[in-house]
Design an enzyme around this catalytic site. Structure first.
Site, PDB file in Angstrom:
ATOM      1  N   ASN A  14      46.287  44.811  41.704  1.00  0.00           N
ATOM      2  CA  ASN A  14      45.633  46.049  42.121  1.00  0.00           C
ATOM      3  C   ASN A  14      45.985  46.727  43.727  1.00  0.00           C
ATOM      4  OD1 ASN A  14      44.462  48.425  41.629  1.00  0.00           O
ATOM      5  ND2 ASN A  14      43.408  48.196  40.113  1.00  0.00           N
ATOM      6  N   GLU A  22      37.124  52.011  37.196  1.00  0.00           N
ATOM      7  CA  GLU A  22      37.138  53.231  38.596  1.00  0.00           C
ATOM      8  C   GLU A  22      37.577  54.651  37.928  1.00  0.00           C
ATOM      9  OE1 GLU A  22      38.684  50.802  41.308  1.00  0.00           O
ATOM     10  OE2 GLU A  22      37.372  49.481  41.514  1.00  0.00           O
ATOM     11  N   GLU A  36      38.706  43.567  31.472  1.00  0.00           N
ATOM     12  CA  GLU A  36      37.801  43.848  32.889  1.00  0.00           C
ATOM     13  C   GLU A  36      36.287  44.029  32.244  1.00  0.00           C
ATOM     14  OE1 GLU A  36      40.619  43.960  35.837  1.00  0.00           O
ATOM     15  OE2 GLU A  36      40.614  46.225  35.638  1.00  0.00           O
ATOM     16  N   SER A  88      36.442  39.766  39.507  1.00  0.00           N
ATOM     17  CA  SER A  88      36.802  38.527  40.612  1.00  0.00           C
ATOM     18  C   SER A  88      38.084  37.553  40.340  1.00  0.00           C
ATOM     19  CB  SER A  88      35.796  38.775  40.632  1.00  0.00           C
ATOM     20  OG  SER A  88      34.592  39.776  41.180  1.00  0.00           O
ATOM     21  N   HIS A  92      41.622  52.354  33.776  1.00  0.00           N
ATOM     22  CA  HIS A  92      40.828  51.358  34.961  1.00  0.00           C
ATOM     23  C   HIS A  92      39.488  51.734  35.268  1.00  0.00           C
ATOM     24  CE1 HIS A  92      39.682  49.670  38.240  1.00  0.00           C
ATOM     25  NE2 HIS A  92      39.903  48.444  38.149  1.00  0.00           N
ATOM     26  N   GLY A 131      35.026  43.437  41.341  1.00  0.00           N
ATOM     27  CA  GLY A 131      34.459  43.620  43.058  1.00  0.00           C
ATOM     28  C   GLY A 131      33.119  43.525  43.559  1.00  0.00           C
ATOM     29  N   LYS A 145      44.185  49.079  44.840  1.00  0.00           N
ATOM     30  CA  LYS A 145      43.364  50.115  45.179  1.00  0.00           C
ATOM     31  C   LYS A 145      43.799  51.461  46.301  1.00  0.00           C
ATOM     32  CE  LYS A 145      40.258  47.794  42.698  1.00  0.00           C
ATOM     33  NZ  LYS A 145      39.138  47.308  41.967  1.00  0.00           N
TER      34      LYS A 145
HETATM   35  C1  PEP Z   1      40.316  45.203  39.578  1.00  0.00           C
HETATM   36  O1  PEP Z   1      40.210  46.251  40.134  1.00  0.00           O
HETATM   37  O2  PEP Z   1      41.235  45.668  38.209  1.00  0.00           O
HETATM   38  C2  PEP Z   1      40.142  44.067  39.587  1.00  0.00           C
HETATM   39  C3  PEP Z   1      40.208  42.944  38.735  1.00  0.00           C
HETATM   40  O3  PEP Z   1      39.451  44.117  40.974  1.00  0.00           O
HETATM   41  P1  PEP Z   1      38.379  42.515  41.709  1.00  0.00           P
HETATM   42  O4  PEP Z   1      39.907  41.946  41.388  1.00  0.00           O
HETATM   43  O5  PEP Z   1      38.659  42.765  43.153  1.00  0.00           O
HETATM   44  O6  PEP Z   1      37.196  42.183  41.162  1.00  0.00           O
END
Ligand code: PEP
Length: 256
Positions: free
Chosen positions: A9, A97, A167, A213, A95, A173, A11
């Site tokens: 992703n 976000e 998630e 992460s 997601h 992040g 973003k």
């Molecule tokens: C995400 O935004 O789906 C995600 C898992 O981000 P990160 O790997 O940076 O934590």
């Protein structure tokens, strides 16, 4: 056996040239990743450029969001028909976000899941708890609510190709990853929920990705968990050098 899926992703990152270079490197590196499905989800403006860069490779193209509406007067939105036109095979929906920054509710995510499935695209439905929920031992309750709301009326063929991404919001992040045990427990709970909502065979076939992460150094232990079928990767998907080792971890964890 469920095939591993490792999805990047991107973003709101990259520019045309860096997106093409990244996609080209991922496509080259993924060529040797036998048995692992690889997906890249660039920003909307670069979908076509990335589609060109991965053409002829095994890497698939996905989008990070979609409108639930048919094409029409929806300023700033992107229709599913447009994503298909650009070569997308999958769409990330719900997601965290989108949920926290843009107010997406389970009801809206549900409309999007239905619209995406009606058009024949794969939906990658994201669910996950906030830190306060985990600390209050409400993780399962939150996941159940998100699953119930997002999949209301999604039955039959519509679930065939569905992917769930667990998630935990506190791990996205932040550099904090759920431990393999925490992630496995949440994934097992989601699979149990799917077995109850649908049936054990459907639950057994649906891939549940972990996101939060994921990095080269923690991917293998996560992917070795019995109910983790891949990864949704944010930050580490922005460089092929960081992303490809996660794909490689999927190759190694196969047949666990
Ligand atoms: C995400 O935004 O789906 C995600 C898992 O981000 P990160 O790997 O940076 O934590």
């Amino acid at each position: 056996m469920r095939q591993f899926l490792v999805a990047g992703n991107w973003k709101m990152n990259t520019q045309r040239a860096t997106a093409v270079a990244l996609a080209t490197d991922v496509a080259r590196g993924a060529a040797s990743a036998t048995g692992v499905e690889v997906l890249v989800c660039p920003p909307f403006p670069y979908l076509e450029a990335v589609a060109g860069a991965i053409r002829g490779s095994s890497v698939r193209l996905g989008a990070q969001n979609a409108s639930a509406e048919k094409p029409g007067a929806y300023t700033g939105e992107t229709a599913i028909e447009m994503l298909i036109d650009c070569g997308c095979a999958s769409v990330i929906l719900g997601h965290s976000e989108r949920r926290t920054l843009y107010g997406e509710t389970d009801a809206l995510v549900n409309r999007k899941v239905k619209a995406v499935r009606t058009q024949g695209l794969q939906a990658i439905l994201c669910v996950g708890e906030q830190l306060a929920d985990r600390e209050a031992e409400r993780t399962e309750q939150i996941l159940d609510g998100q699953m119930t709301g997002s999949l209301e009326g999604v039955d039959g063929d519509a679930v065939a190709d569905l992917v769930i991404a667990y998630e935990p919001v506190w791990a996205i992040g932040t550099g904090k990853t759920a431990s393999p045990e925490q992630a496995q427990a949440a994934h097992a709970h989601l699979r149990k929920w799917l077995a109850g909502r649908y049936n054990p065979a459907v639950a057994d076939g649906i891939r549940i990705l972990y996101g939060g992460s994921v990095k080269a150094d923690n991917a293998l232990t996560l992917l070795q968990q019995p109910d983790i079928d891949g990864a949704l990767v944010g930050g580490a998907s922005l460089s092929a050098a960081n992303f490809l080792p996660i794909v490689e971890a999927g190759v190694q964890a196969q047949g666990k």
